[in-house]
Design a protein around this motif. Structure first.
Motif, PDB file in Angstrom:
ATOM      1  N   PHE A 216       3.670  -0.108  -0.414  1.00 17.27           N
ATOM      2  CA  PHE A 216       3.282   1.182  -0.973  1.00 17.27           C
ATOM      3  C   PHE A 216       2.017   1.018  -1.809  1.00 17.27           C
ATOM      4  N   LEU A 217       1.160   2.026  -1.777  1.00 19.77           N
ATOM      5  CA  LEU A 217      -0.104   1.975  -2.507  1.00 19.77           C
ATOM      6  C   LEU A 217      -0.165   3.061  -3.572  1.00 19.77           C
ATOM      7  N   SER A 218      -0.906   2.791  -4.620  1.00 21.21           N
ATOM      8  CA  SER A 218      -1.201   3.808  -5.624  1.00 21.21           C
ATOM      9  C   SER A 218      -2.332   4.689  -5.121  1.00 21.21           C
ATOM     10  N   TYR A 219      -2.557   5.807  -5.804  1.00 23.13           N
ATOM     11  CA  TYR A 219      -3.645   6.710  -5.411  1.00 23.13           C
ATOM     12  C   TYR A 219      -4.986   5.998  -5.494  1.00 23.13           C
ATOM     13  N   GLY A 220      -5.210   5.268  -6.582  1.00 17.68           N
ATOM     14  CA  GLY A 220      -6.490   4.593  -6.764  1.00 17.68           C
ATOM     15  C   GLY A 220      -6.753   3.546  -5.694  1.00 17.68           C
ATOM     16  N   VAL A 221      -5.732   2.732  -5.376  1.00 17.14           N
ATOM     17  CA  VAL A 221      -5.883   1.696  -4.352  1.00 17.14           C
ATOM     18  C   VAL A 221      -6.055   2.333  -2.977  1.00 17.14           C
ATOM     19  N   LYS A 222      -5.276   3.371  -2.716  1.00 23.01           N
ATOM     20  CA  LYS A 222      -5.390   4.067  -1.431  1.00 23.01           C
ATOM     21  C   LYS A 222      -6.796   4.594  -1.205  1.00 23.01           C
ATOM     22  N   GLU A 223      -7.386   5.208  -2.238  1.00 23.62           N
ATOM     23  CA  GLU A 223      -8.729   5.762  -2.102  1.00 23.62           C
ATOM     24  C   GLU A 223      -9.774   4.660  -1.909  1.00 23.62           C
ATOM     25  N   LYS A 224      -9.606   3.556  -2.617  1.00 20.35           N
ATOM     26  CA  LYS A 224     -10.565   2.450  -2.483  1.00 20.35           C
ATOM     27  C   LYS A 224     -10.499   1.839  -1.088  1.00 20.35           C
ATOM     28  N   LEU A 225      -9.274   1.619  -0.579  1.00 22.36           N
ATOM     29  CA  LEU A 225      -9.128   1.021   0.745  1.00 22.36           C
ATOM     30  C   LEU A 225      -9.600   1.980   1.832  1.00 22.36           C
ATOM     31  N   LYS A 226      -9.300   3.258   1.646  1.00 19.87           N
ATOM     32  CA  LYS A 226      -9.743   4.250   2.629  1.00 19.87           C
ATOM     33  C   LYS A 226     -11.267   4.278   2.725  1.00 19.87           C
ATOM     34  N   ALA A 227     -11.928   4.260   1.556  1.00 19.28           N
ATOM     35  CA  ALA A 227     -13.397   4.276   1.539  1.00 19.28           C
ATOM     36  C   ALA A 227     -13.970   3.049   2.245  1.00 19.28           C
TER      37      ALA A 227
END
Length: 567
Positions: A216-227
Motif C-alpha cells: 500500500f502507498l501513501s498519497y505522497g509516495v503514490k504521486e511521486k511514483l506516478k510522476a
C-alpha cells in the motif's frame, strides 16, 4: 394533598441519595485512576502491529496479565468466582495462520533513499502479505491508471510490478493472471485528508496464499511514483519480510465477583488487534487501568459490588461475541455491555470529539436537527430494530457530569455498528460504544502515541467506572432517580422532535409522517422507562414501579398535546 407531598418528598430524597452515591463513585474513580499508567500501557501496546496470535497481540495480552496480577487478581483454576478477583487467559488454536510484519522498503533504482520504508509506514504491508525472496527483488513497474479493465488491456506485466492509483486488493487476481510479481496501490478515505497528511496509509489485508505480494502507498509516495512512471521506464527494488505461522488466539478475562447476584454482570470489552495507538491501544490501556482501580477499591472495602464486573480483552467482535454466546447461562446474566474503542484521542490533533454511540433509537432512522452520523456511516436501522432502554440516557448523563467537571467535550451519535458493542445488541443485551470520530488519522500509520491524550483516557475511564459501579450496586433509590432523569430527557427530546416536525409540516411534509415520528419516540421512551424496573439488585420493589407509572403518564400526556398541535 398530603399523599402527593409525601410521594414528592420520597422521590426527592431518593434522587438526592442516588446522586450522592454516584458522586461518591466519581470521587473514588477520579482519585484512583492514574492516567500515567493508562498511557504507559498504551505506549507499550502501540509499538506492535497486532494481529490475533502474533507476537504483538500476545505481548499485549500478557502485559494486561501482569497488571492484573500486580493488582491482586488471581489466575482462575476451577471457576471465575473462586476468589473475589480472578482472571483467565483463554487459548484457542487458530484455523488460519497468524501473520506479522518484520520489515519492508521500496527504492527507485538509481536513487539512494527509499521511496517508502516500514520504519515510517508500518501499514505499507497488507496483512497476509508474503515475503519477497531474501534480499528482495528488482523489476520494472508498470503504471495502469485506475486499474480498470481497459487500463490493463495490452499491458505487458509478466515479471513486472503492477502499480495503480486504486486499491491494491482488487487488482491482485488480475496481476496474478497477467504474470506480475507484485502489486502496488493506493486507497485512503477522504476523511483521512490524504492530500494534507500525505504520509498516511490505511491498514488493510490481502488474500492469504494469493501467490503474489502487494504493498500500500501513501498519497505522497503514490504521486511521486506516478510522476516518475509518466516520464519513462522505472524499476524498483522491493524487499519485504513477514512471518506467517500457526498460533493460538488469546483472550483475557478478569472478574470482580458480585456479593449478592454474582451471575448478573456488567461487561467491558476492549479489542487488542489493529496496529494503531488510539485504535485500539488506548482501549487496552484504559481498561487495564480501570481493572487496577477496581481491584484497589474492592480490597480497601471502598467498593462493594453486588453484581459482577467483567473486563475482557481480545479480538474485536470475535472475542466479545464468543464470550456472550458460548455460555447461555452466563449470557442471560449480562445486563449491560460497553465497548472501549479509540478512547484516548488528543482531539486538538485528531479532530472530532468523544462520542457515545447510542443503542438503536429513532434518531438512527430519522436523523435530523443536531443529530448526525459520523463519516463511518449510518446503518440500515428499521423500527423493528429499535432497542428502548434507559442505558442510553444513563451513560450519556454520567459522561456529561464528568465533562462538566473536567471541561471535557462529550457528544453522541446515532447507532452505526462496527465495534464490540454490536454482539451485545445482536444478543438483546444493552450495549454502548465509547469512541472518538472523526479522527483524521483513523486506521492510518500516523495513528501513533503522539496523538494520544492521557487526560482523555482518564475522563473516559472515570465515566465508564462510575456508571458501572452505580449499576452493579443499584438500589431502588438509584432506580427512582434514573426514572426522573430519563423522564426529563424524554420530555426534552419530545419537545425537540415536536419543533422539528412542526417546521417540517410548514415546509410541506405530510403531518401523518411527522406525527408518526413523535409517536415512535414516545413509545421508545415509555418502553425505556419500563426497563428501569430491573435496575435495583433487589428488583422486588413497589416504589420503583409507581415512579415509572407516574413518569410514563407525564410523557404520554405531553405527547398527546404535541400530536394535537401538529396539523
Amino acid at each position: 394533598m398530603k399523599k402527593i407531598f409525601l410521594f414528592a418528598l420520597t422521590l426527592y430524597t431518593a434522587t438526592v441519595f442516588a446522586q450522592t452515591q454516584t458522586a461518591n463513585y466519581f470521587k473514588l474513580t477520579r482519585a484512583g485512576f492514574n492516567e500515567k499508567n493508562a498511557y504507559e500501557t498504551t505506549a507499550f501496546v502501540e509499538k506492535y502491529f497486532r494481529v490475533p496470535g502474533n507476537t504483538g497481540f500476545n505481548a499485549s495480552i500478557h502485559r494486561v496479565e501482569e497488571i492484573l496480577k500486580k493488582a491482586g487478581y488471581v489466575e482462575q483454576k476451577d471457576n471465575e468466582f473462586e476468589a473475589p478477583l480472578t482472571y483467565r487467559i483463554e487459548k484457542r488454536p487458530m484455523k488460519r495462520s497468524t501473520w506479522e510484519p518484520v520489515n519492508a522498503s521500496v527504492t527507485i533504482v538509481g536513487e539512494t533513499q527509499p521511496l517508502i520504508a516500514f520504519q515510517t509506514n508500518r501499514n505499507m504491508i497488507p496483512i497476509n502479505c508474503p515475503s519477497t525472496i531474501a534480499g528482495g527483488v528488482t523489476a520494472e513497474v508498470v503504471f495502469v491508471g485506475k486499474g480498470a479493465a481497459a487500463d490493463l488491456e495490452g499491458k505487458d506485466l509478466k515479471g513486472k510490478i503492477l502499480f495503480a492509483d486504486a486499491a491494491a486488493g482488487r487488482l491482485v487476481a488480475a496481476a496474478v493472471k497477467a504474470g506480475a510479481i507484485g502489486v502496488m496501490g493506493y486507497s485512503v478515505p477522504k476523511y483521512n485528508q490524504p492530500e494534507k497528511y500525505q504520509t498516511s496509509i490505511s491498514f488493510g489485508s490481502m488474500q492469504a496464499n494469493a501467490g503474489i505480494w502487494s504493498l500500500f502507498l501513501s498519497y505522497g509516495v503514490k504521486e511521486k511514483l506516478k510522476a516518475a512512471c509518466l516520464k519513462g521506464t522505472v524499476s524498483l527494488k522491493v524487499n519485504i519480510e513477514t512471518k506467517i505461522y500457526e498460533a493460538d488466539e488469546l483472550t483475557i478475562v478478569a472478574n470482580v465477583k458480585g456479593s449478592v447476584k454474582p451471575n448478573e454482570r456488567f461487561v467491558y470489552s476492549a479489542h487488542v488487534q489493529e496496529p494503531g495507538a488510539n485504535d485500539n491501544a488506548t482501549g487496552v490501556g484504559t481498561l487495564a487501568e480501570m481493572a487496577r482501580v477496581t481491584a484497589n477499591l474492592v480490597k480497601s472495602d471502598q467498593l462493594k459490588p453486588q453484581r459482577t464486573l467483567t473486563f475482557l480483552w481480545g479480538d474485536e467482535i470475535v472475542s466479545t461475541r464468543r464470550y456472550i454466546t458460548d455460555d447461555k447461562e452466563r449470557s442471560n446474566g449480562i445486563l449491560w455491555g460497553m465497548s472501549l474503542d479509540m478512547v484516548g484521542e488528543d482531539t486538538k490533533k485528531t479532530g472530532g470529539s468523544f462520542l457515545i454511540e447510542k443503542m438503536p433509537d429513532p434518531s438512527a432512522i430519522w436523523t435530523r436537527g443536531t443529530d448526525k452520523h459520523t463519516e463511518w456511516g449510518a446503518g440500515d436501522v428499521k423500527e423493528k430494530d429499535l432497542f428502548p432502554h434507559y442505558y442510553n440516557d444513563f451513560i450519556f448523563d454520567i459522561c456529561k457530569a464528568q465533562g462538566k467537571f473536567a471541561n471535557w467535550t462529550v457528544n453522541y451519535n446515532p447507532f452505526e455498528g462496527g465495534s464490540d458493542h454490536t454482539p451485545f445488541l445482536q444478543n438483546k443485551i444493552p450495549g454502548l460504544l465509547m469512541w472518538h470520530f472523526t479522527d483524521v488519522f483513523y486506521h492510518t500509520d500516523n495513528d501513533r502515541i503522539d496523538k494520544v491524550s492521557a487526560t482523555t483516557m482518564k475522563n473516559v475511564g472515570v465515566s465508564a467506572l462510575t456508571a458501572a459501579y452505580t449499576l452493579i450496586t443499584a438500589d431502588e433509590n438509584t432506580a427512582t432517580a434514573t426514572v426522573t432523569q430519563v423522564k426529563t430527557d424524554a420530555l426534552i427530546r419530545l419537545k425537540t422532535e415536536f419543533e422539528l416536525s412542526k417546521k417540517a409540516i410548514a415546509d410541506g411534509k405530510p403531518a401523518a409522517d411527522e406525527k408518526h415520528i413523535i409517536e415512535v419516540w414516545a413509545k421508545w421512551y415509555t418502553d425505556a422507562l419500563a426497563t428501569i424496573g430491573t435496575m435495583p439488585v433487589d428488583a422486588k420493589t413497589t416504589r420503583v414501579g409507581s415512579t415509572i407509572k407516574v413518569a410514563t403518564l407525564a410523557v404520554e400526556k405531553q405527547v398527546q398535546i404535541y400530536l394535537s398541535e401538529l396539523k
